[in-house]
Design an enzyme around this catalytic site. Sequence first.
Site, mmCIF file in Angstrom:
data_model
loop_
_atom_site.group_PDB
_atom_site.id
_atom_site.type_symbol
_atom_site.label_atom_id
_atom_site.label_comp_id
_atom_site.label_asym_id
_atom_site.label_seq_id
_atom_site.Cartn_x
_atom_site.Cartn_y
_atom_site.Cartn_z
ATOM 1 C CB SER A 71 12.684 52.861 -18.170
ATOM 2 O OG SER A 71 13.512 52.571 -17.072
HETATM 3 N N1 LIG Z 1 16.811 52.849 -8.781
HETATM 4 C C1 LIG Z 1 15.942 52.198 -9.723
HETATM 5 C C2 LIG Z 1 15.088 53.255 -10.409
HETATM 6 C C3 LIG Z 1 14.086 52.652 -11.365
HETATM 7 C C4 LIG Z 1 13.083 53.695 -11.838
HETATM 8 O O1 LIG Z 1 12.957 54.784 -11.252
HETATM 9 N N2 LIG Z 1 12.359 53.362 -12.907
HETATM 10 C C5 LIG Z 1 11.312 54.245 -13.391
HETATM 11 C C6 LIG Z 1 11.414 54.397 -14.924
HETATM 12 S S1 LIG Z 1 12.869 55.253 -15.379
HETATM 13 C C7 LIG Z 1 9.965 53.632 -13.083
HETATM 14 O O2 LIG Z 1 9.782 52.452 -13.228
HETATM 15 N N3 LIG Z 1 8.989 54.456 -12.659
HETATM 16 C C8 LIG Z 1 7.654 54.021 -12.380
HETATM 17 C C9 LIG Z 1 7.230 54.342 -10.990
HETATM 18 O O3 LIG Z 1 8.047 54.894 -10.212
HETATM 19 O O4 LIG Z 1 6.071 54.096 -10.670
HETATM 20 C C10 LIG Z 1 16.780 51.415 -10.734
HETATM 21 O O5 LIG Z 1 17.911 51.826 -11.014
HETATM 22 O O6 LIG Z 1 16.320 50.379 -11.198
#
Ligand SMILES: N[C@@H](CCC(=O)N[C@@H](CS)C(=O)NCC(=O)O)C(=O)O
Length: 222
Positions: A11
Amino acid sequence: MPVVLYHFSPSPPSRVALTVAKALGIDVTVKIIDLFKNEHLQEEYLKINPEHTVPAMDDNGLILHDSHVIATYLVSRYGKDESLYPKDVKQRALVDQRLYFEATILLPRLRATTYPVFFLGKRNVDADARDAIYEALGNLEKYLEPTGWVAGDHATVADISCSVTVASLEAIGVDMSAYPKIRDWLKRCRSTFRGYEEANAEGEKLIGDGIKSLVGPKAYLR
Ligand SMILES: N[C@@H](CCC(=O)N[C@@H](CS)C(=O)NCC(=O)O)C(=O)O
């Protein structure tokens, strides 16, 4: 008690938080939340972050779960000086602008093409989603023109935030040949921030190899 980072290396935002911690020399405890094993949807993690995203941070009871907020908090709390997140109102506004560019343009455009592949069984990249990535890179190339950094005349957390995502775009097969300033800046980011490679090498490889094995090595080429 050390700062705890809930982390998953493929990520990009998770690696942004880790990169900032390493650049500042902060002692962090890394707890892996494996999205591929749905660990982010477990009760225990939902108590920490109901939005079930990585990264999340726990600094002795202060829980934050957005990479940009974690990045600016860590610099404000633990930075030896203000250079990574300047206190000057105008300089800081520019840094914030580029952090929001990463949060609202760069990362969503990467995610729009990778999330469906990793989690929904999609096996191609739509042309319009791919072109949206190149449009964002065209704008980033312009932002780098004045000084070679994304905000102001020196390296800041905005460079960490944007470069980690752009390096991930490169890893999944986005063609960087039309963006000489981005290519030069990526190299400088890797050598400027202490611990950058340590924080990113594994995750870049995992996201790059993972996506390429599922959609092919040329899926992002125009
Ligand atoms: N705006 C957040 C975005 C975080 C994000 O989208 N993380 C993704 C991985 S790249 C995630 O954890 N996805 C799992 C989900 O949405 O359930 C940040 O910058 O921390």
